[in-house]
Every structure is written in structure tokens, then in C-alpha cells.
Design a protein around this motif. Structure first.
Motif, mmCIF file in Angstrom:
data_model
loop_
_atom_site.group_PDB
_atom_site.id
_atom_site.type_symbol
_atom_site.label_atom_id
_atom_site.label_comp_id
_atom_site.label_asym_id
_atom_site.label_seq_id
_atom_site.Cartn_x
_atom_site.Cartn_y
_atom_site.Cartn_z
ATOM 1 N N ARG A 61 0.818 -1.215 0.000
ATOM 2 C CA ARG A 61 0.000 0.000 0.000
ATOM 3 C C ARG A 61 0.853 1.267 0.000
ATOM 4 N NH1 ARG A 61 -3.736 -3.483 -1.442
ATOM 5 N NH2 ARG A 61 -5.473 -3.839 -0.017
ATOM 6 N N GLY A 238 -12.635 -5.197 -3.319
ATOM 7 C CA GLY A 238 -11.700 -4.767 -4.351
ATOM 8 C C GLY A 238 -11.902 -5.509 -5.651
ATOM 9 N N SER A 242 -6.413 -6.599 -7.632
ATOM 10 C CA SER A 242 -6.109 -5.651 -6.545
ATOM 11 C C SER A 242 -7.164 -5.808 -5.455
ATOM 12 C CB SER A 242 -6.129 -4.208 -7.065
ATOM 13 O OG SER A 242 -5.193 -4.014 -8.086
ATOM 14 N N LYS A 246 -8.990 -0.078 0.955
ATOM 15 C CA LYS A 246 -7.909 0.904 0.838
ATOM 16 C C LYS A 246 -8.366 2.206 1.469
ATOM 17 C CE LYS A 246 -3.900 2.212 -0.898
ATOM 18 N NZ LYS A 246 -3.739 3.127 0.251
ATOM 19 N N LEU A 264 -10.651 -1.294 -3.217
ATOM 20 C CA LEU A 264 -9.862 -0.953 -4.404
ATOM 21 C C LEU A 264 -10.742 -1.133 -5.640
ATOM 22 C CD1 LEU A 264 -6.439 -2.522 -3.456
ATOM 23 C CD2 LEU A 264 -6.771 -0.167 -4.210
ATOM 24 N N ASP A 307 -7.735 1.061 -8.908
ATOM 25 C CA ASP A 307 -6.914 -0.046 -8.419
ATOM 26 C C ASP A 307 -5.611 0.007 -9.216
ATOM 27 O OD1 ASP A 307 -7.548 -1.102 -10.917
ATOM 28 O OD2 ASP A 307 -9.016 -2.520 -10.133
ATOM 29 N N LEU A 318 -1.656 4.213 -9.219
ATOM 30 C CA LEU A 318 -2.495 4.320 -8.015
ATOM 31 C C LEU A 318 -1.726 4.993 -6.882
ATOM 32 C CD1 LEU A 318 -5.310 3.536 -6.961
ATOM 33 C CD2 LEU A 318 -4.252 1.521 -5.930
ATOM 34 N N THR A 321 -2.812 6.468 -3.129
ATOM 35 C CA THR A 321 -4.221 6.908 -3.150
ATOM 36 C C THR A 321 -4.405 8.259 -2.452
ATOM 37 O OG1 THR A 321 -4.775 5.524 -1.213
ATOM 38 C CG2 THR A 321 -5.226 4.599 -3.392
#
Length: 433
Positions: A61, A238, A242, A246, A264, A307, A318, A321
Motif C-alpha cells: 500500500r 476490491g 487488486s 484501501k 480498491l 486499483d 495508483l 491513493t
């Protein structure tokens, strides 16, 4: 576009304890399933845990999205050298603010994840490297580590399992470059924070030249949930490649900026609904899917699934995020200049393309934003970017050129307007700054 599968976007997993009274205390954590995953993990073997994380599809992540279970499996099975787990909590990407709130609100989820991951990788010493400016966060994390030692979750013979682990919380000195894993390791060893040449990779020779795994805070905090819920449950959220939930950091021109947990594959259109829509109803102009080191998106990208595959297929990344949202009052060259000044300041200076490139990029953009651009400036910017991209020691150089190349790709007219003989400064053209 594939719809995000599984849970409703607002069903919390990682953030489910954040609003509990004194959520950072061990007593609250234990009331809400805290340290149950650790008992379950210690009853299994390290190999079973690595396989579980592989099966879950958990991906890093911290930005790169590398499969966590595969990374863990790189650790050698023998213990002729110490093994180290290092947590990258040096959150410095502009727009990113997910790890510090997580450590503030729920530090024990990170600590429990550290113990499980350390057991899986046969590590007996874990380091949590926290950004130096986050003082309150460092104090809270230190307090949680003391609670875990007192309760027998850390130290010698954890829960009578025969497994020993010590955790050290280390405060960095506020250098963005130390978010790069090898620069972080140099900093931990007391050296200047500068990236190392790879190979050797940290799994072979990392901290103190011993096998080391570096993981992001959110990655490790996800592990206890996977141990308790199982890999199939984790995959209900997700997308296929992925999976999982998140934390999206939404900032900028939205009514309710903050942290939003969603599966995701969620789109910006859905995230904007959660964040109350665009501030004052002024339309969206451009946004970053993963902080300023990821190429910009525009209003045309509202339905891109966020994702790892979806963002890449649409021409960006990504990242972490860090969704920074800008409305129509903002000048793109002005925003790009601000980010470039940041990268110029944070370049460690070790390699020439990044050190010199960011300096010249900032110089040209500053002149353009003042309304003193020339027709050749745009091509010069792109030429410098071409000489920085892929030629730097680490990804800072690549991140520095992303907003410039994508800004020119989508908003070339705004850059051209600054090269006109009668050009006005960018702030006047935008009318807001």
C-alpha cells in the motif's frame, strides 16, 4: 469498467476502530478483536502465514503495489544472519495522509501486524521509521509499544510461543527521500538518507547488511484482518488483481476532505459522493490519483477504477491513493510549479539527472508562471523530463516529472498562454491565486 465487488464502499475494515473512545489504547483494542489474530498466527507456522498473505492477494500500500506475500517469501529460510522487518512510516508524499491517522487512531493494529509479519519472516527485531515532524504520532506509537510489552505481546516468549520480538520506534528527520526504502535503511543506520544502488536488494542485504523486508504501515495493518478473516474474505473486496480495502486520502476542493475507506477499484465519482461533492459546486478540473508523483487525471477520468491495473491502464499510477482534487479556478502550470519546487527541495543530490533536472525544471516553471515564458520553454521542459525519467537513482526523479509531462499533455494551452508576448501571470489567468 468492472464494478467493485463485495462490500458497500463505506463498510469499514481498516478504519473500524477509529471512532471508538480512546481507540489508541490497548484496552479498547482488545475489546474489538485486538490480538486475537496474533494468537491464531502463532498457532501456525511461518510458511503457512506467508502462503495465507500470498493467497489473499494483498499488495503493498506504499505506492508500488508489489504483492506482500511474494516480498515476504524473499526472506531466506535460514537464520545465520538476523532478519529485520522495517515499517516505512515516513509519509511525505504531497497529499498523502493515511498512515499517520492510522497510527494515531489505531496503533495496535500496526503493532499486531508487525508481530505476525515478523513471526512469518523469522525476524526478532522490527523497526518502525516514522516521519520526524509527526511528534504526536511518535508519542502515541511509543505508548502503544510500551503497552504491548507490558501485556506480554512483545519481548521474550510472546504468549508462551517461544517467539521473541523487539520493536524500535525511530523518528526520522523529515526528509522526503527517506520514504524510498534503501534511503530509509541508510538513515536508520545513522547515515545520510540517500538511495542505495540495487542489487543487492534489501531481502538479501538490507539493514546492517542483513536480510530485511520493508513494508508500508497500511500493508502491515491489513495483516491481522487477513489472519482473522481469511484470504477468501479479503478477496470479496476490491478487484480480482487488486483485492482488499484501501484508505483514500481526499484533499482539495471537496466539501468534506479526509480519509475514506473503500474497496480498491472504487472510482473518483464514487469517492466524490462520499466526500460531499465538489466544494461550492465549482466543477472539477484535474486531480491526482496517488499524490503529486503520479501523472494527473482530468474530469474525463471520473470513472477510472482506482486499483493498480485501472490507474495504470488510464495512464497514471495508483500510488498512495492521495486524491488531490482541483477545481476550475486553479492554474495547472501554477500547481505543477509548486510540486516541482517541492521535488527540487527534497532531491537528495546523489544523482545528477534529478539534482540538476529538478532545479532547471523549477526555474523554467517559475519564469513561465510569472508570464515570462518563451515558445521553446515547453519543449525544453519535456526534453529535461525525458532526461530525468528512468535515469535517476530512485523514483523521486520519475515522480518529479509526472505532473509536468501529464500537465502539458492535458493542458498544453495553459502552458502556451504563458509563452505569449502579452501573457499574464498564471495566477491572474486562473483568477483564484
Amino acid at each position: 469498467m468492472t464494478e467493485p465487488r463485495g462490500v458497500d464502499p463505506v463498510t469499514p475494515v481498516l478504519t473500524k476502530r477509529w471512532l471508538s473512545p480512546k481507540s489508541w489504547r490497548l484496552s479498547t483494542y482488545e475489546q474489538l478483536e485486538g490480538y486475537t489474530a496474533l494468537r491464531k498466527a502463532l498457532a501456525g507456522t511461518p510458511e503457512q502465514l506467508v502462503q495465507l498473505v500470498k493467497d489473499s492477494g494483498l499488495r503493498g500500500r506504499g505506492g508500488a503495489g508489489f504483492p506482500a506475500g511474494v516480498k515476504w517469501s524473499f526472506m531466506p529460510p535460514n537464520e545465520d544472519k538476523p532478519h529485520y522487518l522495517v515499517i516505512n512510516a515516513d509519509e511525505g508524499e504531497p497529499g498523502t495522509c493515511k498512515d499517520i491517522p492510522l497510527m494515531m487512531a489505531d496503533p495496535h493494529s500496526l503493532i499486531e501486524g508487525c508481530i505476525i509479519a515478523s513471526y512469518a519472516m523469522r525476524s526478532h527485531h522490527c523497526f518502525i521509521y516514522v516521519r520526524g515532524e509527526a511528534l504526536h504520532c511518535i508519542r502515541r506509537l511509543n505508548s502503544a509499544v510500551r503497552e504491548a510489552y507490558a501485556a506480554g505481546y512483545l519481548g521474550a516468549n510472546i504468549l508462551d510461543s517461544g517467539f521473541d520480538l523487539d520493536i524500535t520506534v525511530h523518528a526520522g528527520a523529515g526528509a522526503y527521500i527517506c520514504g524510498e526504502e534503501t534511503a530509509l535503511l541508510d538513515s536508520l543506520e545513522g547515515r545520510r538518507g540517500q538511495p542505495r544502488l540495487k542489487p543487492p536488494f534489501p531481502a538479501a542485504a538490507g539493514l546492517y547488511a542483513a536480510p530485511t523486508t520493508v513494508n508500508n504501515v497500511e500493508t502491515i495493518a491489513s495483516v491481522p484482518f487477513i489472519v482473522n478473516g481469511g484470504s477468501d474474505w479479503f478477496r470479496t473486496m476490491g478487484s480480482e488483481k487488486s483485492p482488499g480495502p484501501k484508505i483514500f486520502s481526499i484533499s482539495g476542493h471537496v466539501e468534506k476532505p479526509g480519509q475514506y475507506e473503500a474497496p480498491l477499484g472504487t472510482t473518483l465519482r464514487e469517492l466524490l459522493e462520499l466526500a460531499g461533492g465538489m466544494k461550492d459546486g465549482i466543477p472539477l478540473k484535474f486531480w491526482t490519483p496517488g499524490g503529486s508523483s503520479t501523472p494527473l487525471f482530468t474530469a474525463e477520468h471520473l470513472d477510472v477504477p482506482l486499483d493498480f491495473e485501472g490507474a495504470a491502464a488510464a495512464g497514471s499510477m495508483l500510488g498512495t491513493t492521495a486524491v488531490q482534487v482541483f477545481n476550475e479556478t486553479v492554474s495547472v502550470p501554477w500547481a505543477v510549479m509548486k510540486w516541482t519546487q517541492f521535488y527540487e527541495h527534497e532531491s537528495c543530490g546523489k544523482c545528477t539527472p534529478c539534482r540538476e533536472g529538478t532545479y532547471w525544471l523549477a526555474q523554467i516553471l517559475e519564469r513561465m508562471v510569472e508570464g515570462k515564458g518563451t515558445e521553446t520553454d515547453i519543449e525544453t521542459l519535456l526534453d529535461i523530463c525525458d532526461n530525468v525519467l528512468g535515469r535517476s537513482f530512485c523514483a523521486l526523479g520519475d515522480g518529479a516529472v509526472s505532473p509536468i509531462t501529464s500537465g502539458i499533455q492535458y493542458f498544453r494551452d495553459e502552458f502556451l498562454a504563458l509563452c505569449d508576448e502579452n501573457a499574464k501571470p498564471a495566477m491572474e489567468l486562473a483568477g483564484a491565486h
